[in-house]
Design a protein around this motif. Structure first.
Motif, PDB file in Angstrom:
ATOM      1  N   GLU A 109       9.119  12.562 -36.790  1.00  0.00           N
ATOM      2  CA  GLU A 109       9.580  13.594 -35.614  1.00  0.00           C
ATOM      3  C   GLU A 109       8.539  13.242 -34.413  1.00  0.00           C
ATOM      4  O   GLU A 109       8.991  13.382 -33.097  1.00  0.00           O
ATOM      5  CB  GLU A 109       9.858  14.757 -36.250  1.00  0.00           C
ATOM      6  N   ALA A 110       7.244  13.415 -34.713  1.00  0.00           N
ATOM      7  CA  ALA A 110       6.264  13.251 -33.494  1.00  0.00           C
ATOM      8  C   ALA A 110       6.353  12.054 -32.969  1.00  0.00           C
ATOM      9  O   ALA A 110       6.446  12.112 -31.545  1.00  0.00           O
ATOM     10  CB  ALA A 110       4.765  13.411 -33.956  1.00  0.00           C
ATOM     11  N   LEU A 111       6.620  10.832 -33.374  1.00  0.00           N
ATOM     12  CA  LEU A 111       6.961   9.773 -32.508  1.00  0.00           C
ATOM     13  C   LEU A 111       8.108   9.434 -32.137  1.00  0.00           C
ATOM     14  O   LEU A 111       8.163   9.009 -30.921  1.00  0.00           O
ATOM     15  CB  LEU A 111       6.716   8.422 -33.678  1.00  0.00           C
ATOM     16  N   THR A 112       9.215  10.242 -32.692  1.00  0.00           N
ATOM     17  CA  THR A 112      10.408  10.309 -32.040  1.00  0.00           C
ATOM     18  C   THR A 112      10.236  11.229 -30.446  1.00  0.00           C
ATOM     19  O   THR A 112      10.788  10.524 -29.481  1.00  0.00           O
ATOM     20  CB  THR A 112      11.474  10.614 -32.754  1.00  0.00           C
ATOM     21  N   PHE A 113       9.462  12.190 -30.588  1.00  0.00           N
ATOM     22  CA  PHE A 113       9.167  13.052 -29.406  1.00  0.00           C
ATOM     23  C   PHE A 113       8.618  12.177 -28.347  1.00  0.00           C
ATOM     24  O   PHE A 113       8.683  12.176 -27.282  1.00  0.00           O
ATOM     25  CB  PHE A 113       8.517  14.192 -30.054  1.00  0.00           C
ATOM     26  N   LEU A 114       7.401  11.441 -28.836  1.00  0.00           N
ATOM     27  CA  LEU A 114       6.623  10.937 -27.589  1.00  0.00           C
ATOM     28  C   LEU A 114       7.294   9.887 -27.346  1.00  0.00           C
ATOM     29  O   LEU A 114       7.084   9.362 -26.072  1.00  0.00           O
ATOM     30  CB  LEU A 114       5.426  10.354 -28.699  1.00  0.00           C
ATOM     31  N   ARG A 115       8.290   9.160 -28.184  1.00  0.00           N
ATOM     32  CA  ARG A 115       8.721   7.915 -27.281  1.00  0.00           C
ATOM     33  C   ARG A 115      10.120   8.421 -26.693  1.00  0.00           C
ATOM     34  O   ARG A 115      11.002   7.566 -26.223  1.00  0.00           O
ATOM     35  CB  ARG A 115       9.190   7.007 -28.543  1.00  0.00           C
ATOM     36  N   ARG A 116      10.584   9.664 -26.607  1.00  0.00           N
ATOM     37  CA  ARG A 116      11.559  10.338 -25.969  1.00  0.00           C
ATOM     38  C   ARG A 116      12.978   9.896 -26.540  1.00  0.00           C
ATOM     39  O   ARG A 116      13.677   9.478 -25.686  1.00  0.00           O
ATOM     40  CB  ARG A 116      11.361  10.265 -24.590  1.00  0.00           C
ATOM     41  N   GLN A 117      12.901   9.829 -27.660  1.00  0.00           N
ATOM     42  CA  GLN A 117      14.348   9.205 -28.288  1.00  0.00           C
ATOM     43  C   GLN A 117      15.093  10.387 -29.130  1.00  0.00           C
ATOM     44  O   GLN A 117      14.613  11.649 -29.180  1.00  0.00           O
ATOM     45  CB  GLN A 117      14.089   8.179 -29.431  1.00  0.00           C
ATOM     46  N   GLY A 118      16.544  10.062 -29.189  1.00  0.00           N
ATOM     47  CA  GLY A 118      17.373  11.014 -29.656  1.00  0.00           C
ATOM     48  C   GLY A 118      17.435  12.330 -29.158  1.00  0.00           C
ATOM     49  O   GLY A 118      17.434  12.491 -27.677  1.00  0.00           O
ATOM     50  N   GLN A 119      17.308  13.304 -29.792  1.00  0.00           N
ATOM     51  CA  GLN A 119      17.297  14.640 -29.269  1.00  0.00           C
ATOM     52  C   GLN A 119      16.193  14.910 -28.333  1.00  0.00           C
ATOM     53  O   GLN A 119      16.152  16.270 -27.574  1.00  0.00           O
ATOM     54  CB  GLN A 119      17.163  15.815 -30.425  1.00  0.00           C
ATOM     55  N   TYR A 120      14.929  14.133 -28.268  1.00  0.00           N
ATOM     56  CA  TYR A 120      14.020  14.274 -27.433  1.00  0.00           C
ATOM     57  C   TYR A 120      13.938  13.595 -25.990  1.00  0.00           C
ATOM     58  O   TYR A 120      12.909  13.356 -25.460  1.00  0.00           O
ATOM     59  CB  TYR A 120      12.650  14.187 -28.506  1.00  0.00           C
ATOM     60  N   SER A 121      15.278  13.243 -26.008  1.00  0.00           N
ATOM     61  CA  SER A 121      15.316  12.355 -24.519  1.00  0.00           C
ATOM     62  C   SER A 121      14.854  12.641 -23.344  1.00  0.00           C
ATOM     63  O   SER A 121      14.121  12.171 -22.344  1.00  0.00           O
ATOM     64  CB  SER A 121      16.720  11.387 -24.462  1.00  0.00           C
ATOM     65  N   ASP A 122      15.039  14.121 -23.165  1.00  0.00           N
ATOM     66  CA  ASP A 122      14.518  14.577 -22.000  1.00  0.00           C
ATOM     67  C   ASP A 122      13.322  15.785 -21.862  1.00  0.00           C
ATOM     68  O   ASP A 122      13.056  16.485 -21.106  1.00  0.00           O
ATOM     69  CB  ASP A 122      15.786  15.625 -21.425  1.00  0.00           C
ATOM     70  N   VAL A 123      12.274  15.463 -23.065  1.00  0.00           N
ATOM     71  CA  VAL A 123      11.268  16.333 -23.110  1.00  0.00           C
ATOM     72  C   VAL A 123      10.303  15.670 -22.163  1.00  0.00           C
ATOM     73  O   VAL A 123      10.240  14.380 -21.803  1.00  0.00           O
ATOM     74  CB  VAL A 123      10.672  16.320 -24.501  1.00  0.00           C
ATOM     75  N   PRO A 124       9.366  16.567 -21.736  1.00  0.00           N
ATOM     76  CA  PRO A 124       8.334  16.008 -20.775  1.00  0.00           C
ATOM     77  C   PRO A 124       7.020  15.333 -21.766  1.00  0.00           C
ATOM     78  O   PRO A 124       7.068  15.471 -22.981  1.00  0.00           O
ATOM     79  CB  PRO A 124       7.558  17.373 -20.256  1.00  0.00           C
ATOM     80  N   ARG A 125       6.527  14.372 -20.984  1.00  0.00           N
ATOM     81  CA  ARG A 125       5.224  13.711 -21.932  1.00  0.00           C
ATOM     82  C   ARG A 125       4.047  14.703 -22.163  1.00  0.00           C
ATOM     83  O   ARG A 125       3.673  15.408 -20.920  1.00  0.00           O
ATOM     84  CB  ARG A 125       4.833  12.443 -21.041  1.00  0.00           C
ATOM     85  N   PRO A 126       3.942  14.793 -23.162  1.00  0.00           N
ATOM     86  CA  PRO A 126       2.597  15.835 -23.578  1.00  0.00           C
ATOM     87  C   PRO A 126       1.342  15.375 -22.763  1.00  0.00           C
ATOM     88  O   PRO A 126       1.095  14.056 -22.563  1.00  0.00           O
ATOM     89  CB  PRO A 126       2.262  15.384 -25.030  1.00  0.00           C
TER      90      PRO A 126
END
Length: 148
Positions: free
Chosen positions: A46-63
């Protein structure tokens, strides 16, 4: 003419499989003096999905900062750290290992993989909160973090 600088919150990604440790970390950062947004994911995949802004994390800011546990299901913190530091888009994000392990091999491996800091989680709740507040004070108030 007066210029007003907009201060944006520091974006933090917490990668932690223990809900109780995540809650304590979220509580400590909610009391921080530095404006921040803490995002929590429960495993390395899930962390790598978040960091790569994939799926449900497509609009998250870069940490701006990552707090990473080592011992997690699916993909452990060592694997996540290796992938972050091998990725040209992610490698500049400081990664703090925040884990229960005090094993010398884990500490050495973290620094071999270019982790920025290794912190062993105290078992005592008050000490844990204190450590998180020290991380907050140093990494958010003292250190100059790279911008995207």
């Amino acid at each position: 003419m007066t210029f007003i600088k907009t201060i944006r919150p520091i974006e933090i990604l917490l990668v932690e499989d223990s809900p109780s440790d995540a809650d304590l970390t979220v509580d400590a950062f909610s009391e921080a003096r530095v404006l921040n947004n803490l995002h929590w994911v429960e495993d390395g995949v899930e962390a790598l999905t978040f960091l790569r802004r994939q799926g449900q994390y497509s609009d998250v800011p870069r940490p701006d900062l990552i707090l990473l546990d080592l011992n997690m299901p699916k993909k452990d913190g060592r694997e996540v750290l290796a992938e972050i530091k091998a990725d040209s888009q992610l490698k500049r994000i400081p990664v703090i290992i925040l884990t229960t392990s005090a094993a010398e091999r884990d500490i050495l491996k973290t620094y071999e993989l270019n982790g920025n800091c290794y912190v062993t989680k105290p078992i005592d709740v008050e000490q844990f909160m204190s450590v998180v507040k020290i991380i907050e004070a140093f990494w958010l108030a003292v250190v100059q973090l790279p911008s995207e």
